[in-house]
Each structure stands twice: as structure tokens, then as C-alpha cells.
Enzyme design. Sequence first.
Site, PDB file in Angstrom:
ATOM      1  N   ASP A 201     -17.225  -5.234 -16.165  1.00 52.04           N
ATOM      2  CA  ASP A 201     -16.847  -3.926 -15.655  1.00 52.04           C
ATOM      3  C   ASP A 201     -16.699  -2.934 -16.803  1.00 52.04           C
ATOM      4  O   ASP A 201     -15.945  -3.160 -17.747  1.00 52.04           O
ATOM      5  CB  ASP A 201     -15.540  -4.020 -14.858  1.00 52.04           C
ATOM      6  CG  ASP A 201     -15.428  -2.933 -13.813  1.00 52.04           C
ATOM      7  OD1 ASP A 201     -16.232  -1.984 -13.857  1.00 52.04           O
ATOM      8  OD2 ASP A 201     -14.552  -3.024 -12.950  1.00 52.04           O
TER       9      ASP A 201
ATOM     10  N   ASP B 287     -16.076  -2.915 -23.597  1.00 53.73           N
ATOM     11  CA  ASP B 287     -15.652  -1.513 -23.555  1.00 53.73           C
ATOM     12  C   ASP B 287     -14.167  -1.354 -23.821  1.00 53.73           C
ATOM     13  O   ASP B 287     -13.679  -0.229 -23.912  1.00 53.73           O
ATOM     14  CB  ASP B 287     -15.983  -0.894 -22.199  1.00 53.73           C
ATOM     15  CG  ASP B 287     -15.118  -1.454 -21.071  1.00 53.73           C
ATOM     16  OD1 ASP B 287     -15.020  -2.697 -20.969  1.00 53.73           O
ATOM     17  OD2 ASP B 287     -14.538  -0.663 -20.296  1.00 53.73           O
TER      18      ASP B 287
ATOM     19  N   ASP C  30     -18.786  -8.388 -21.662  1.00 60.51           N
ATOM     20  CA  ASP C  30     -17.849  -8.020 -20.608  1.00 60.51           C
ATOM     21  C   ASP C  30     -18.666  -7.399 -19.471  1.00 60.51           C
ATOM     22  O   ASP C  30     -19.830  -7.019 -19.649  1.00 60.51           O
ATOM     23  CB  ASP C  30     -16.828  -7.033 -21.152  1.00 60.51           C
ATOM     24  CG  ASP C  30     -15.772  -6.674 -20.130  1.00 60.51           C
ATOM     25  OD1 ASP C  30     -15.220  -7.590 -19.497  1.00 60.51           O
ATOM     26  OD2 ASP C  30     -15.511  -5.468 -19.951  1.00 60.51           O
TER      27      ASP C  30
END
Length: 332
Positions: free
Chosen positions: A21, A217, A19
Amino acid sequence: MLGRCDTPLREAYDVAVLDLDGVVYRGRDAVAGAPEALNAAQSAGMHLAFVTNNASRPPTTVGEHLRSLGVEASDDDVVNSAQAAARLLAAQLEPGSKVFLIGGEGLELALRERDLVPVSTVADAPVAVVQGYGPDLPWKQVMAGATLVHDGLPWVASNTDMTIPTASGVAPGNGALVRLIADFADREPEVAGKPQRALFEETLDRVGGERPLVVGDRLDTDIEGGVAIGWDTLLVLTGVTGLEELVAADPSCRPTYVAPDLAALAEPQPEVTHEGDASVAGGWRARVVDGALQVEGEGATADWWRAVAEAAWTHLDAEGQPVATDAVRPPE
């Protein structure tokens, strides 16, 4: 519970499905240490795939951003939910089919790549609707697309993320507009992005790999998607997930590994052991007493998180309620 890996992760897995961001960058700036960790992983032989639910930016734009941060990234290694959405539509439609576009440049390019024709008016006689985030979407285009969805045309959404990070704070994401159209049309879209399979399958088709590791995250997209498709996962704590979210994770979104940041790619992941009612990792011992988490000891920050996750999930599975975390603070 948590997994064990006796060798550095970058050696045990041949591709990291990353991922962006909250993992590689926050906004325009790199997460501290992320470029160095990723470049070292590549030097050790690990392939990197940069995978995002953001359908608005084409891979070339994302690739430029990554390279500006010092990450050795190719545009071909960037995969987004727009490409996955176009993949789903191409499997249903004839080449040259017209698709009503509710979205931005990234989605338009992905459709053309699959030999589909993006259109923006009902008069163009589209045979399907695709929806993704577009910051400059005119409301009349949203209304026209919603009417087509209500009339029963096939409808694919790039993702259903309810929020997106912006320079001024958290803002409504594509999922908020998907929800509006779904309520209006009284139906649900086919979803391409995480946590659904299409984006993960599109990633391996584009970059290859036999032993993927999903790195993210967010528990509800990155980790849940990896669990659903049967791939191992690494949760890094540089984004939206904190202690409160981690201890409440149900089995469908629990990572194989948990670590403070991407430095974990260069490290083995030791097994968490159990001594009586305590979960032990390195010099840390975590247990639950009267529904409250207690942690004792000292040592590496990564071991603190491993011990806490194991103790909290053991309690959650047994009692059905997350532990109270008011009395503990993660080490700096």
C-alpha cells in the site's frame, strides 16, 4: 548520506522486497506506472517479493489483487506479517500447540501452516497468544486474549502499525489495539512485522535472494527495518512520506536511495555532489540558509528530491533541527 548505484537498480539487486500500500497500490487501485515498472524489473531478472504488515489477508487474496492490477505476481511471492508471527511462535512452541488468536483469516492460516492450532476460547487451554489486524474481531475475544497476556502467556503481535488506510480514510490499525492490551497487561509483545527482523528473514527464506533491496513508502517501517537488518533501501514518494517527513528523517530511517516512484528500478542512482554549502544533483542545487531550505535550478524530479534530502540531512546532523520547508515546493 544517499547511496550511489551506477547501474539500474533492477540489475544491481536480485530481489526487491516491496511494500504494497502506497508503493504498488492505493486501496484497490494501482499506483500510476507501478505494474509496468514491476513487470519490466522482472523481465530484466529481478525477483519481486510483495511484503506487507497487513496480517488479515492471506497471500492468495493479495496475489489475486496484484494480478487484477496487471502485476505478474505469484501467490508464493507474497509474504505477510502473519507468516512472520507464526514463524516466531513455531520457534518457541511444540508442533500442535494451541495459540489464542486475536486476528483474522490470514493469521489463522499462517498458524496452521506452521502446525500450530488457533483457538478462540480460554477453555481450549492455549499456551500462547498471537495478535493481528482483524476487522471483524468480537470484543469478547479481545478481552479474553488480553487476560491471557496479563497472566503471562507468550504474546506475539504481527505488527504495531498505529494506522491503516481504508476506503473512507485513515483508521486505527493493529498497533492501536496492541497498545490497549499492552497498557492493560503492563508488558510489551514480541513483534513480527516491519521494522523488526522476522518479516524480512521470513521473506528471504520464502523467495530467496542474495542482494535484497527494500522498497517502501514509510520511513518508520520499511526503511527503518531495512536499515536495521543491513539491507539497502529505496524510498518512493507515492505513499505517506512527503517533504516534511523526509527532511526530518534521522539516520536510523534514512533510505539508501530516494525517488518519486518505482520507475527508479530501471535507473541508475547518481551520486549527490557538494559545491560549497550546496548539495547538487543533476540541474538542482539545494542549500540551507538561516534554517530554511532553498532550491535552485531545473531538471529531473528525482534529482530534486536527491539534492533536497542530502542538504536537509546535512543540516539536521549539524544543527539538530529539521530545515524549514515553507518556501519550497517539489516539482510536479
